[in-house]
Design a protein around this motif. Structure first.
Motif, PDB file in Angstrom:
ATOM      1  N   ILE A  64       0.886  -1.191  -0.009  1.00 51.24           N
ATOM      2  CA  ILE A  64      -0.035   0.035  -0.043  1.00 51.24           C
ATOM      3  C   ILE A  64       0.806   1.086  -0.185  1.00 51.24           C
ATOM      4  CG2 ILE A  64      -1.819   1.312   1.207  1.00 51.24           C
ATOM      5  CD1 ILE A  64      -2.747  -1.105   2.404  1.00 51.24           C
ATOM      6  N   SER A  65       0.371   2.352  -0.756  1.00 52.84           N
ATOM      7  CA  SER A  65       1.366   3.505  -0.868  1.00 52.84           C
ATOM      8  C   SER A  65       0.398   4.525   0.049  1.00 52.84           C
ATOM      9  CB  SER A  65       1.336   4.019  -2.047  1.00 52.84           C
ATOM     10  OG  SER A  65       2.102   2.896  -2.910  1.00 52.84           O
ATOM     11  N   TYR A  66       1.046   5.425   0.751  1.00 54.56           N
ATOM     12  CA  TYR A  66       0.748   6.381   1.387  1.00 54.56           C
ATOM     13  C   TYR A  66       1.260   7.869   1.249  1.00 54.56           C
ATOM     14  CZ  TYR A  66      -1.613   2.899   4.195  1.00 54.56           C
ATOM     15  OH  TYR A  66      -2.290   1.769   4.675  1.00 54.56           O
ATOM     16  N   ARG A  67       0.628   8.866   1.332  1.00 58.51           N
ATOM     17  CA  ARG A  67       1.046  10.340   1.273  1.00 58.51           C
ATOM     18  C   ARG A  67       0.686  11.134   2.650  1.00 58.51           C
ATOM     19  NH1 ARG A  67      -0.451  13.905  -3.594  1.00 58.51           N
ATOM     20  NH2 ARG A  67      -2.411  13.074  -3.124  1.00 58.51           N
ATOM     21  N   ILE A  68       1.509  11.592   3.241  1.00 60.00           N
ATOM     22  CA  ILE A  68       1.253  12.584   4.386  1.00 60.00           C
ATOM     23  C   ILE A  68       0.701  13.839   4.028  1.00 60.00           C
ATOM     24  CG2 ILE A  68       2.460  13.960   6.184  1.00 60.00           C
ATOM     25  CD1 ILE A  68       4.849  11.735   6.212  1.00 60.00           C
ATOM     26  N   ILE A  69      -0.527  14.012   4.544  1.00 54.31           N
ATOM     27  CA  ILE A  69      -1.312  15.297   4.354  1.00 54.31           C
ATOM     28  C   ILE A  69      -1.376  16.250   5.448  1.00 54.31           C
ATOM     29  CG2 ILE A  69      -2.896  14.038   2.393  1.00 54.31           C
ATOM     30  CD1 ILE A  69      -5.031  13.851   4.467  1.00 54.31           C
ATOM     31  N   GLU A  70      -1.204  15.837   6.625  1.00 54.04           N
ATOM     32  CA  GLU A  70      -0.907  16.564   7.809  1.00 54.04           C
ATOM     33  C   GLU A  70      -0.099  16.028   8.810  1.00 54.04           C
ATOM     34  OE1 GLU A  70      -4.583  17.847   9.937  1.00 54.04           O
ATOM     35  OE2 GLU A  70      -5.690  17.902   8.226  1.00 54.04           O
ATOM     36  N   LEU A  71       0.773  17.021   9.611  1.00 49.72           N
ATOM     37  CA  LEU A  71       1.832  16.444  10.473  1.00 49.72           C
ATOM     38  C   LEU A  71       1.406  16.749  11.824  1.00 49.72           C
ATOM     39  CD1 LEU A  71       5.049  17.538   8.916  1.00 49.72           C
ATOM     40  CD2 LEU A  71       4.453  15.294   9.100  1.00 49.72           C
ATOM     41  N   THR A  72       0.608  17.752  12.259  1.00 48.31           N
ATOM     42  CA  THR A  72       0.051  18.021  13.440  1.00 48.31           C
ATOM     43  C   THR A  72      -1.370  18.376  13.477  1.00 48.31           C
ATOM     44  OG1 THR A  72       0.417  20.521  13.119  1.00 48.31           O
ATOM     45  CG2 THR A  72       2.223  19.013  14.068  1.00 48.31           C
ATOM     46  N   PRO A  73      -2.097  18.294  14.603  1.00 42.81           N
ATOM     47  CA  PRO A  73      -1.683  17.793  15.786  1.00 42.81           C
ATOM     48  C   PRO A  73      -1.270  16.188  15.774  1.00 42.81           C
ATOM     49  CG  PRO A  73      -3.971  17.921  15.750  1.00 42.81           C
ATOM     50  CD  PRO A  73      -3.657  18.272  14.367  1.00 42.81           C
ATOM     51  N   ILE A  74      -1.789  15.670  14.549  1.00 39.90           N
ATOM     52  CA  ILE A  74      -1.596  13.994  14.598  1.00 39.90           C
ATOM     53  C   ILE A  74      -0.941  13.738  13.138  1.00 39.90           C
ATOM     54  CG2 ILE A  74      -2.870  13.293  16.658  1.00 39.90           C
ATOM     55  CD1 ILE A  74      -4.738  12.285  14.329  1.00 39.90           C
ATOM     56  N   LEU A  75      -0.202  12.799  12.868  1.00 37.83           N
ATOM     57  CA  LEU A  75       0.176  12.413  11.439  1.00 37.83           C
ATOM     58  C   LEU A  75      -0.934  12.015  10.651  1.00 37.83           C
ATOM     59  CD1 LEU A  75       2.666  12.300   9.684  1.00 37.83           C
ATOM     60  CD2 LEU A  75       3.048  10.096  10.540  1.00 37.83           C
ATOM     61  N   LYS A  76      -1.454  12.541   9.862  1.00 40.68           N
ATOM     62  CA  LYS A  76      -2.484  12.012   8.827  1.00 40.68           C
ATOM     63  C   LYS A  76      -1.932  11.800   7.441  1.00 40.68           C
ATOM     64  CE  LYS A  76      -6.344  14.601  11.134  1.00 40.68           C
ATOM     65  NZ  LYS A  76      -7.624  15.411  10.774  1.00 40.68           N
ATOM     66  N   VAL A  77      -2.446  10.466   7.005  1.00 43.98           N
ATOM     67  CA  VAL A  77      -2.006  10.020   5.810  1.00 43.98           C
ATOM     68  C   VAL A  77      -3.092   9.524   4.763  1.00 43.98           C
ATOM     69  CG1 VAL A  77       0.164   9.114   6.657  1.00 43.98           C
ATOM     70  CG2 VAL A  77      -1.711   7.588   6.456  1.00 43.98           C
ATOM     71  N   GLU A  78      -3.049   9.593   3.676  1.00 48.45           N
ATOM     72  CA  GLU A  78      -3.992   8.959   2.700  1.00 48.45           C
ATOM     73  C   GLU A  78      -3.492   8.156   1.691  1.00 48.45           C
ATOM     74  OE1 GLU A  78      -5.677  12.101   0.288  1.00 48.45           O
ATOM     75  OE2 GLU A  78      -3.520  12.733  -0.521  1.00 48.45           O
ATOM     76  N   GLU A  79      -4.353   7.010   1.522  1.00 44.20           N
ATOM     77  CA  GLU A  79      -4.036   5.829   0.329  1.00 44.20           C
ATOM     78  C   GLU A  79      -3.885   6.595  -0.949  1.00 44.20           C
ATOM     79  OE1 GLU A  79      -5.173   1.256  -0.939  1.00 44.20           O
ATOM     80  OE2 GLU A  79      -5.738   2.382   1.058  1.00 44.20           O
ATOM     81  N   VAL A  80      -2.449   6.527  -1.632  1.00 42.53           N
ATOM     82  CA  VAL A  80      -2.629   7.314  -3.085  1.00 42.53           C
ATOM     83  C   VAL A  80      -2.957   6.373  -4.203  1.00 42.53           C
ATOM     84  CG1 VAL A  80      -1.116   8.989  -1.996  1.00 42.53           C
ATOM     85  CG2 VAL A  80      -0.047   7.006  -3.205  1.00 42.53           C
ATOM     86  N   THR A  81      -2.858   4.928  -4.133  1.00 41.56           N
ATOM     87  CA  THR A  81      -3.311   4.291  -5.311  1.00 41.56           C
ATOM     88  C   THR A  81      -3.847   3.122  -4.765  1.00 41.56           C
ATOM     89  OG1 THR A  81      -2.812   3.512  -7.382  1.00 41.56           O
ATOM     90  CG2 THR A  81      -1.087   3.231  -5.423  1.00 41.56           C
ATOM     91  N   THR A  82      -4.226   2.277  -5.687  1.00 41.99           N
ATOM     92  CA  THR A  82      -4.825   1.002  -5.063  1.00 41.99           C
ATOM     93  C   THR A  82      -3.868   0.000  -4.850  1.00 41.99           C
ATOM     94  OG1 THR A  82      -6.571   1.208  -7.028  1.00 41.99           O
ATOM     95  CG2 THR A  82      -6.513  -1.053  -5.939  1.00 41.99           C
ATOM     96  N   GLY A  83      -4.059  -0.672  -3.541  1.00 38.67           N
ATOM     97  CA  GLY A  83      -3.032  -1.589  -3.051  1.00 38.67           C
ATOM     98  C   GLY A  83      -2.980  -2.676  -4.082  1.00 38.67           C
ATOM     99  N   THR A  84      -1.684  -3.537  -3.963  1.00 35.55           N
ATOM    100  CA  THR A  84      -1.283  -4.418  -4.754  1.00 35.55           C
ATOM    101  C   THR A  84      -0.910  -5.672  -4.143  1.00 35.55           C
ATOM    102  OG1 THR A  84       0.620  -3.569  -5.437  1.00 35.55           O
ATOM    103  CG2 THR A  84      -1.151  -3.243  -6.907  1.00 35.55           C
TER     104      THR A  84
END
Length: 588
Positions: free
Chosen positions: A232-252
């Motif tokens: 799975i691939s993730y991109r960081i979209i927020e660092l604070t107050p907590i680390l938030k990530v989103e999946e950026v493409t379909t997992g394989t």
């Protein structure tokens, strides 16, 4: 307002338990909501000597054995994990049997047992040991007062049917209805399915150097386990107050974990030595055990393969041609390379393909590959990935073998708001999901003229066409329900309606969602909504008179599907009221 660590009352107190039910090894970890920053991994396991805590290990073998009882009226005892003595027959790899799409399932036989039964009995033993371990730590009286919540991990690449089988096996095991004879009775406990690679990612990402992270950084998580490799691939979209990530493409991923190395090694050795006097299943098993415990973890031809690999083959005569001496065979580096190379290349290809899929998305540049799982510990795999990826960093986080189970506990703590260090705010749909409708024929919608039919009731041409409420690659927001609209008529003369049914179809083969059902479109799940909860007064409001002069309950309903890490919850909505009455029967 979120509850903080200090504000949790006794009523909020829970124990979160993560279970990484693996193909070859299983791990368990837990934490209290009052101490969410302290995750304990169970490291003491029953041994074959009869002691409850005789073996120390962060994981226990996923193996099962049924012993014969001297009393013909009883079924005998279940031995599991480290309880099973060496060089005796045992059931292994039965987790793979829960996923009928796995290529090993068609060749693997479990005799008179089904994979479902074996999973139930093994998980029953795991559940019993969890309760014992918690009782030793907390005391029986306190344990009875604290709610338990389980996070059970499953491969992300598995079919929904396989995930559902795993969930049902755990529910039977934890409620005492397993086929095992030595499982304690217990109340049904809350359990959530979570994705193995997502759990591993949450643990691995929170352990990265926070000073080196920035919004927009992207990572590939590669969970190379015993039975599967999940990415799975993730991109960081927020660092604070907590680390938030989103999946950026379909997992394989795919079924190419380290279990397949065991199979390749066993096949190689059988071809090489199968005709030698003294060769039998016990010799093979001892050889495979050495390969599993030592060679597979440490294999690195650039470091230690110059003189070959020593494997025990007790009972075989000295043979200089076969490199057998004093009950041991030396396997040449080239031979071991032959065993490992196909799987190494497969994992590299999976990672390269995942990175390539990300590179087609604006603003995505993969910074690192996080390598976890049993096979992910292998130093040579890390070395080969580094060579293949060049500019992308390859990292093996601390505790890589227990990353999944630690992350599963963190996900459970996040659900209770006790600990939130990393949030996955969105995921990508891995399939097209939809229902088949009878709809007016429209050329502009791409309807196939050959599939149209004349409808006397509506007075125009209609066609069976797919309505895709979720397309492959679409973004799934965490905890956001997706409506599935459908309606059904029930003759009033036949009395109060009992159930509404609808099939949800899925297609994982076509890049674009097909207009009509094709060979790649299959029934994923049949949803059965129990209408008994709907008040009669509301049903009366749905009555309409059709052109045939008869009255019908015309129930215009919505089933709300909420997709989370590895499970889907369905709720019926009729006339603005929501009912938790939908049963899901998965087909694949």
């Amino acid at each position: 307002m979120e509850k903080t660590f200090d504000s949790l009352s006794l009523d909020d107190r829970k124990i979160i338990i993560g279970i990484d039910f693996g193909t070859t090894f299983t791990g368990v970890a837990w934490a209290e909501t009052r101490r969410p920053d302290h995750i304990s991994v169970i490291e003491s396991w029953p041994s074959h000597t009869g002691t409850q805590e005789g073996i120390s290990s962060v994981k226990v073998p996923t193996e099962l054995r049924y012993t014969k009882s001297p009393d013909p009226l009883t079924k005998g005892e279940v031995e599991w994990g480290f309880q099973i003595p060496g060089l005796v027959d045992r059931y292994q790899w039965f987790k793979l049997g829960l996923d009928e799409s796995n290529p090993l399932v068609s060749t693997k036989s479990w005799g008179d047992k089904t994979p479902d039964q074996l999973a139930e009995d093994y998980l029953s033993a795991i559940h019993k040991h969890i309760m014992y371990s918690l009782e030793q730590k907390l005391g029986a009286a306190l344990l009875r007062t604290i709610p338990l919540e389980f996070s059970l991990t499953v491969p992300a690449i598995w079919t929904e049917a396989a995930k559902d089988k795993t969930l049902k096996a755990w529910r039977k095991a934890s409620s005492g209805t397993s086929t095992s004879t030595n499982t304690p009775e217990s109340k049904e406990q809350v359990v959530h399915l979570v994705s193995e690679p997502e759990a591993a990612a949450i643990y691995a990402i929170q352990g990265l150097d926070p000073h080196g992270l920035k919004v927009g950084d992207s990572f590939v998580l590669c969970d190379a386990g015993g039975g599967t490799v999940d990415l799975i691939s993730y991109r960081i979209i927020e660092l604070t107050p907590i680390l938030k990530v989103e999946e950026v493409t379909t997992g394989t991923g795919g079924p190419c974990g380290s279990t397949f190395l065991n199979r390749r090694f066993a096949d190689f050795l059988t071809r090489k030595l199968g005709r030698e006097e003294g060769w039998d299943d016990e010799v093979l098993q001892e050889a495979v055990e050495r390969f599993e415990s030592i060679v597979k973890k440490q294999y690195s031809p650039t470091i230690d393969g110059g003189n070959g690999y020593i494997i025990p083959v007790p009972g075989l005569s000295n043979n200089s041609t076969l490199n057998i001496r004093r009950g041991k065979i030396t396997i040449a580096p080239a031979e071991m390379h032959f065993i490992f190379e196909p799987l190494i290349l497969k994992v590299i290809k999976y990672v390269q393909d995942q990175i390539a899929a990300c590179s087609g998305i604006d603003g995505i540049s993969i910074r690192a590959v996080l390598l976890v799982g049993g096979f992910g510990q292998n130093a040579y795999l890390k070395e080969r990935l580094r060579d293949a990826l060049k500019s992308v960093e390859v990292l093996q986080p601390p505790n890589a073998w227990t990353a999944v189970v630690r992350g599963a506990v963190m996900m459970g703590l996040s659900r209770t708001k006790a600990l939130r260090t990393v949030d996955v705010v969105s995921r990508k749909a891995r399939k097209h999901y939809g229902i088949e409708l009878h709809t007016p024929y429209r050329v502009e919608k791409g309807h196939d003229e050959s599939k149209r039919y004349w409808c006397t009731r509506h007075g125009h041409y209609r066609v069976h066409a797919m309505f895709w409420f979720l397309e492959r690659g679409a973004t799934l927001q965490e905890d956001k329900a997706i409506p599935i609209d459908f309606y059904q008529d029930f003759p009033v003369a036949k009395g109060r309606p009992g159930f509404m049914y609808t099939d949800v179809w899925a297609n994982a083969e076509d890049e674009g969602a097909p207009v009509h059902r094709n060979g790649g479109t299959k029934v994923l799940v049949t949803l059965k909504a129990n209408l008994s909860a709907i008040p009669q007064v509301d049903l009366e409001r749905t009555v309409v008179k059709r052109s045939d002069g008869k009255e019908y309950y015309n129930i215009d309903a919505v089933i709300e599907a909420t997709y989370s890490s590895a499970e889907t919850r369905y709720v019926l909505n009729v006339m603005g009221k929501r009912y938790d009455v939908v049963n899901a029967e998965y087909a694949y």
